[in-house]
Design a protein around this motif. Structure first.
Motif, PDB file in Angstrom:
ATOM      1  N   ILE A   3       6.024  23.943  90.383  1.00  0.00           N
ATOM      2  CA  ILE A   3       4.915  24.491  91.143  1.00  0.00           C
ATOM      3  C   ILE A   3       4.660  25.931  90.723  1.00  0.00           C
ATOM      4  CG2 ILE A   3       5.281  22.983  93.119  1.00  0.00           C
ATOM      5  CD1 ILE A   3       6.671  25.265  94.527  1.00  0.00           C
ATOM      6  N   THR A   4       3.452  26.369  90.885  1.00  0.00           N
ATOM      7  CA  THR A   4       3.094  27.737  90.514  1.00  0.00           C
ATOM      8  C   THR A   4       3.589  28.701  91.576  1.00  0.00           C
ATOM      9  OG1 THR A   4       0.974  27.652  91.640  1.00  0.00           O
ATOM     10  CG2 THR A   4       1.013  26.901  89.349  1.00  0.00           C
ATOM     11  N   GLU A   5       3.623  29.969  91.211  1.00  0.00           N
ATOM     12  CA  GLU A   5       4.063  30.990  92.162  1.00  0.00           C
ATOM     13  C   GLU A   5       3.124  31.060  93.358  1.00  0.00           C
ATOM     14  OE1 GLU A   5       6.731  33.012  92.747  1.00  0.00           O
ATOM     15  OE2 GLU A   5       7.587  31.754  91.192  1.00  0.00           O
ATOM     16  N   THR A   6       1.833  30.840  93.123  1.00  0.00           N
ATOM     17  CA  THR A   6       0.874  30.873  94.242  1.00  0.00           C
ATOM     18  C   THR A   6       1.155  29.729  95.196  1.00  0.00           C
ATOM     19  OG1 THR A   6      -0.673  31.201  92.382  1.00  0.00           O
ATOM     20  CG2 THR A   6      -1.531  31.489  94.571  1.00  0.00           C
ATOM     21  N   SER A   7       1.383  28.537  94.661  1.00  0.00           N
ATOM     22  CA  SER A   7       1.678  27.373  95.506  1.00  0.00           C
ATOM     23  C   SER A   7       2.986  27.581  96.270  1.00  0.00           C
ATOM     24  CB  SER A   7       1.790  26.104  94.663  1.00  0.00           C
ATOM     25  OG  SER A   7       0.560  25.786  94.083  1.00  0.00           O
ATOM     26  N   ARG A   8       3.968  28.126  95.580  1.00  0.00           N
ATOM     27  CA  ARG A   8       5.257  28.365  96.230  1.00  0.00           C
ATOM     28  C   ARG A   8       5.089  29.370  97.370  1.00  0.00           C
ATOM     29  NH1 ARG A   8      11.081  28.754  94.173  1.00  0.00           N
ATOM     30  NH2 ARG A   8      10.202  27.600  92.450  1.00  0.00           N
TER      31      ARG A   8
ATOM     32  N   ARG B 259       2.366  30.043  99.064  1.00  0.00           N
ATOM     33  CA  ARG B 259       1.588  29.395 100.128  1.00  0.00           C
ATOM     34  C   ARG B 259       2.479  28.422 100.913  1.00  0.00           C
ATOM     35  NH1 ARG B 259      -2.387  27.751  97.137  1.00  0.00           N
ATOM     36  NH2 ARG B 259      -1.522  25.677  96.782  1.00  0.00           N
ATOM     37  N   ASN B 260       3.306  27.662 100.202  1.00  0.00           N
ATOM     38  CA  ASN B 260       4.226  26.717 100.857  1.00  0.00           C
ATOM     39  C   ASN B 260       5.253  27.457 101.723  1.00  0.00           C
ATOM     40  OD1 ASN B 260       2.917  24.570  99.693  1.00  0.00           O
ATOM     41  ND2 ASN B 260       4.453  24.231  98.107  1.00  0.00           N
TER      42      ASN B 260
ATOM     43  N   VAL C 219       5.171  20.008 103.127  1.00  0.00           N
ATOM     44  CA  VAL C 219       5.930  20.014 101.879  1.00  0.00           C
ATOM     45  C   VAL C 219       6.924  18.865 101.900  1.00  0.00           C
ATOM     46  CG1 VAL C 219       5.705  22.515 101.562  1.00  0.00           C
ATOM     47  CG2 VAL C 219       7.685  21.608 102.772  1.00  0.00           C
TER      48      VAL C 219
ATOM     49  N   SER D  44       3.571  28.539 104.889  1.00  0.00           N
ATOM     50  CA  SER D  44       3.380  27.447 105.850  1.00  0.00           C
ATOM     51  C   SER D  44       4.717  26.975 106.425  1.00  0.00           C
ATOM     52  CB  SER D  44       2.616  26.277 105.210  1.00  0.00           C
ATOM     53  OG  SER D  44       3.372  25.671 104.208  1.00  0.00           O
TER      54      SER D  44
ATOM     55  N   TYR E  61      13.072  25.732  98.325  1.00  0.00           N
ATOM     56  CA  TYR E  61      12.964  26.229  99.703  1.00  0.00           C
ATOM     57  C   TYR E  61      14.297  26.168 100.434  1.00  0.00           C
ATOM     58  CZ  TYR E  61       8.224  25.060  98.321  1.00  0.00           C
ATOM     59  OH  TYR E  61       7.057  24.941  97.625  1.00  0.00           O
TER      60      TYR E  61
END
Length: 163
Positions: A4-9, A11-12, A45, A15, A65
């Protein structure tokens, strides 16, 4: 499976933290619990991100995570130690366990009382039987009874009305 990208990580993680705060504040969804499975479902997730991974060479690396799972478990444990249980099911289980313990204690107390009363009853009956036998023996020793029977009582005659 791709990474996953840093942005997705980010954002996850955001959340996950929001879902963690909701769960730890007692906002547990219907059918859910205050656990990692519900945390993952609430955050959107996969649950596997909370656990360590094993590479093909046998080495173990932390899940993306896993640090959040550890934080969630620490905060949940701190709440439990403080006596605050965010999951209503766990709170109900604790209440029922306490009620069950109290009932078991009462039952043990009643069983002891019943046992004591049964022993008392046996002793009392034994003493009464012994006293009865002693009275009969004393009557036999004293010879013929010196008592005579009284004549039967005559009914009184009523004259007139009874009102």
């Amino acid at each position: 499976m791709g990474q996953i990208t840093e942005t997705s990580r980010a954002r996850n993680e955001q959340s996950i933290r929001a879902a963690m705060d909701r769960l730890l504040n007692g906002e547990v969804p219907a059918g859910g619990r205050c656990d990692l499975k519900t945390l993952a479902a609430e955050a959107g997730v996969t649950r596997t991100g909370f656990y360590a991974k094993k590479d093909r060479d046998g080495s173990i690396r932390p899940g993306p995570y896993q640090h959040l799972a550890d934080e969630f478990n620490r905060r949940l444990q701190a709440l439990h130690e403080a006596g605050d249980i965010p999951d209503p099911r766990d709170a109900q289980i604790d209440r029922l366990k306490a009620a069950n313990k109290a009932l078991q204690d009462r039952l043990a107390e009643h069983a002891t009382t019943i046992e004591d009363l049964t022993d008392f009853n046996k002793r009392a009956l034994s003493q009464l039987a012994a006293q009865h036998e002693e009275i009969n023996q004393l009557r036999r020793q004293s010879g013929p009874p010196s008592l005579r029977a009284l004549p039967p009582r005559r009914p009184e005659t009523v004259i007139g009305t009874c009102s």
